[in-house]
Structure formats: C-alpha cells, structure tokens
Motif scaffolding. Structure first.
Motif, PDB file in Angstrom:
ATOM      1  N   UNK A   1      22.135 -14.922 -45.804  1.00 31.26           N
ATOM      2  CA  UNK A   1      21.649 -16.100 -46.530  1.00 31.26           C
ATOM      3  C   UNK A   1      22.791 -17.087 -46.744  1.00 31.26           C
ATOM      4  N   UNK A   2      22.409 -18.362 -46.898  1.00 24.90           N
ATOM      5  CA  UNK A   2      23.391 -19.405 -47.160  1.00 24.90           C
ATOM      6  C   UNK A   2      22.878 -20.271 -48.300  1.00 24.90           C
TER       7      UNK A   2
ATOM      8  N   UNK B   1      26.035 -18.282 -53.445  1.00 25.40           N
ATOM      9  CA  UNK B   1      27.166 -18.958 -54.070  1.00 25.40           C
ATOM     10  C   UNK B   1      27.376 -18.537 -55.514  1.00 25.40           C
ATOM     11  N   UNK B   2      26.275 -18.178 -56.194  1.00 25.18           N
ATOM     12  CA  UNK B   2      26.378 -17.718 -57.581  1.00 25.18           C
ATOM     13  C   UNK B   2      27.212 -16.444 -57.686  1.00 25.18           C
ATOM     14  N   UNK B   3      27.197 -15.635 -56.611  1.00 25.36           N
ATOM     15  CA  UNK B   3      27.928 -14.367 -56.631  1.00 25.36           C
ATOM     16  C   UNK B   3      29.429 -14.618 -56.601  1.00 25.36           C
TER      17      UNK B   3
ATOM     18  N   UNK C   1      33.857 -18.717 -59.423  1.00 23.26           N
ATOM     19  CA  UNK C   1      35.119 -18.134 -59.915  1.00 23.26           C
ATOM     20  C   UNK C   1      35.846 -17.319 -58.852  1.00 23.26           C
ATOM     21  N   UNK C   2      35.215 -17.105 -57.689  1.00 24.93           N
ATOM     22  CA  UNK C   2      35.824 -16.368 -56.578  1.00 24.93           C
ATOM     23  C   UNK C   2      36.310 -14.975 -56.990  1.00 24.93           C
ATOM     24  N   UNK C   3      35.577 -14.332 -57.892  1.00 27.60           N
ATOM     25  CA  UNK C   3      35.890 -12.973 -58.369  1.00 27.60           C
ATOM     26  C   UNK C   3      37.258 -12.878 -59.050  1.00 27.60           C
TER      27      UNK C   3
ATOM     28  N   UNK D   1      29.871 -24.298 -54.964  1.00 28.17           N
ATOM     29  CA  UNK D   1      28.535 -23.811 -55.334  1.00 28.17           C
ATOM     30  C   UNK D   1      27.867 -22.960 -54.265  1.00 28.17           C
ATOM     31  N   UNK D   2      28.182 -23.192 -53.007  1.00 24.41           N
ATOM     32  CA  UNK D   2      27.488 -22.508 -51.920  1.00 24.41           C
ATOM     33  C   UNK D   2      28.353 -21.421 -51.294  1.00 24.41           C
ATOM     34  N   UNK D   3      27.684 -20.534 -50.562  1.00 24.58           N
ATOM     35  CA  UNK D   3      28.401 -19.579 -49.720  1.00 24.58           C
ATOM     36  C   UNK D   3      27.438 -19.060 -48.664  1.00 24.58           C
TER      37      UNK D   3
END
Length: 365
Positions: free
Chosen positions: A336-337, A342-344, A348-350, A325-327
C-alpha cells in the motif's frame, strides 16, 4: 599498549564492536548484567533511517544523533576503530587492548562519518543550507535512501526541481515490483523526474558548469547533487584477524541459528554483516541484538545450549517513507501507498520508539 582490564568478576566481560542500531541496543541491554565495553570509531549512535529527514530539518537530528554515553551509563566506550581480534582480546587503532569473555561484532557498513556528535549535527545543517540555496537537486541512486531523500525535498521544498537517476530498471530493488511502482508514481506526482537504467558521471560537471551527463546521453542541470548508493560491508578488516575464515564469498559473516559465528562458542555477529538471507533493515538488526543478549545472559548464568534463543527470520516487511505524511509499505500479502502506511512511520520515523528502547526520553534531547 594500554590494557583495559575488567573491574567485574571473571566471565562477564562483553565487548561489542560497532555502535550502530544493533550494537548500541546489545550494549545497552547487557550493561547491568555484564562488564560491557563498546568499541566504535565515533562517539555517538545514529538512528540511520531518520537521517534523510535531518537533511531538510536539521533540528530533527537533535533526537536522532545520540552520544553513546547517554544510554550506556554502566559501560565503557572506546572511541577508536577495532583493528584486530585474538581468542581473548580486541585491539583498537588507539592502542587499547580489551579482554573479552563474549564478543559481539556489529560493524554494519563502511561509512566515513564525523567523530563527534556536534560535527554530525553541523553536517546536517550544512546539507540543509545546500538544499535550501539550490534551485535544482540531483540525487544519484534509487534505493531507499535516494527515494526517501527525493521525497523529503519534494515535500518540504516543492518549488525545487528534483531529478533522481538510478542505474537499475526500477526503484527500490530490495522490495517487490509493486512497491517500487507505487514509489515511482508517487514521486512523479510530486514532479520529481525519475530516470532509470542510467548512471551519472558526477565528474562531468565542473564548479562553474552545473550540467551533468548521464550514460544515456541526457543532460541534467542541478545546483547540487547527493550520492545515495549502497555502502560496502564493514567486514573486510576481519580478514586480518583470527575470524578470517568466518566470511563467505560476499564478505558476510557466517552465523548459526544462535547468531554465533561459525565454529565459535562465545563470538556473535549481528546486523547487516551477517549472511542470513533476509532484508537488511534496522528492526531486523534490533531483533538480532535481542536474541544475542538473551543468549549471552544464558551462557553467563551457566545455562545449557537447549535454553538458548534461536533466531528465525520473520515475514519481510518494508516501509519506505515518502515525506512527512505518506509512505509505501510492503507487507507479506499486500502493498500500500499513501497516508495510511504513512501513519506507521513517516511522522516520527520510529525515533521515539528507538530512543525508548535505549532507555532515553522519546521526545527530549
């Protein structure tokens, strides 16, 4: 030696060496306009930035490990490493000689990988079993791979003791200190022990004794370990070819603004092996591929140099996934963290987007 001759009209033979992020996209994008041959030691392409998720969820790899023939329907695949290049041909270890009119080199980094897709999927299953059966895990290396693996394990297996050791003064040295600090704090909030400025002697623990020693004299108990350090560029082999003068002092391939190799009109290099001063990331490698595809199409149609596309490095953006969920994300003016960046990437990790770019169903195997 076996000669592979073009079935298409002369002047449209494109050979792509390397079937990673950049090479796969270039080959796929040119297959309807040219006679394309993709040369790669393995029979598949992998969405590499999603590989850490596959270690905690092996079924995830079903969408991220893709046979070259799944997206290269109109091209030829030679599953063997390239060994030599002349003015007109590429030679491979299996004895093939492939003629080219345009050559794209996209060999990325040296890594010993399984040859078949099934073996790669089995590898992820084995890594998952190793993590699942361990009470404690040691990760060596605090770059993006080490940080993302630590985060994946911490989120999916919160009961496990995770220790990350990094020889540098901070994590994620390819991004700014602010992003590195945010990643450090996030990992510590998940009870990951982070040890900086130290290395680990992986030979210090025998099979019966799972205690590792660090250069600072600390001892770490771990049931298993993962080495997450950078791999050398896969460019040294070019020293034995007619492109030996195209490498700089660091082994990177020197390219011009059109991504053509220095002093070559019909030979391009893309991805991590180039000497372009920028972050080496997947989306950048794809940008290289798109520029080269446009330029080869212009050249095949007899276009002039002024019509060719120029590659310009864009703003430096980096997103390091922290679990599901986070990144932590570094943009040109803000870092930003958490779950918003995380939504980006993190869910699904692109993967869907990357599959779609190669003409594949985003969701299905």
């Amino acid at each position: 030696m076996e000669g592979i001759e073009s079935a298409s009209r002369q002047g449209r033979r494109v050979v792509v060496i390397g079937g990673g992020i950049a090479g796969s996209l270039a080959a796929k994008s040119l297959q309807l306009d040219a006679d394309v041959t993709l040369i790669d030691p393995k029979e598949y392409f992998e969405i590499t930035w999603a590989s850490l998720r596959s270690m905690v969820e092996p079924s995830f790899a079903e969408r991220t490990v893709i046979n070259h023939k799944s997206y290269l329907k109109n091209g030829r695949v030679v599953t063997s490493p390239a060994t030599n290049i002349t003015e007109s041909d590429v030679m491979t270890a299996d004895g093939s000689v492939i003629g080219y009119d345009y050559l794209v080199i996209a060999t990325g980094h040296n890594d010993s990988l399984p040859k078949t897709r099934q073996d790669k999927l089995s590898h992820y299953q084995a890594e998952y079993e190793k993590i699942k059966s361990s009470g404690s895990v040691l990760i060596v290396g605090g770059g993006p791979s080490g940080v993302e693996l630590a985060a994946e394990i911490a989120v999916d297996f919160p009961e496990k003791k995770v220790t990350l050791v990094h020889k540098g003064p901070r994590l994620l040295e390819f991004v700014g200190a602010k992003a590195a600090d945010k990643a450090f704090d996030w990992l510590e909030s998940k009870k990951v022990e982070v040890i900086l400025n130290q290395s680990v002697d992986l030979n210090s623990a025998s099979d019966g004794n799972k205690t590792y020693r660090t250069s600072g004299g600390e001892t770490i108990h771990a049931d298993c370990h993962f080495l997450c350090v950078g791999k050398p560029l896969s460019s040294q082999w070019l020293n034995g070819t007619n492109l030996k003068d195209s490498l700089d002092g660091k082994g990177r391939v020197m390219v011009d603004e059109h991504l053509r190799i220095k002093d070559r009109k019909n030979v391009f290099a893309i991805g991590d092996i180039t000497n372009i001063p920028e972050m080496k990331q997947g989306y950048i490698a794809e940008s290289h591929a798109n520029v080269v595809v446009k330029n080869i199409k212009v050249m095949m149609s007899g276009g002039q140099k002024k019509k060719m596309s120029t590659y310009k490095p864009g703003p430096e953006i980096a997103i390091v996934s922290l679990g599901r969920k986070d990144s932590v994300a570094q943009f040109p003016f803000v870092t930003v963290v958490g779950c918003l960046p995380g939504l980006i990437k993190s869910k699904d990790l692109f993967v869907g987007k990357t599959r779609k770019a190669r003409g594949l169903n985003p969701k299905l195997v």
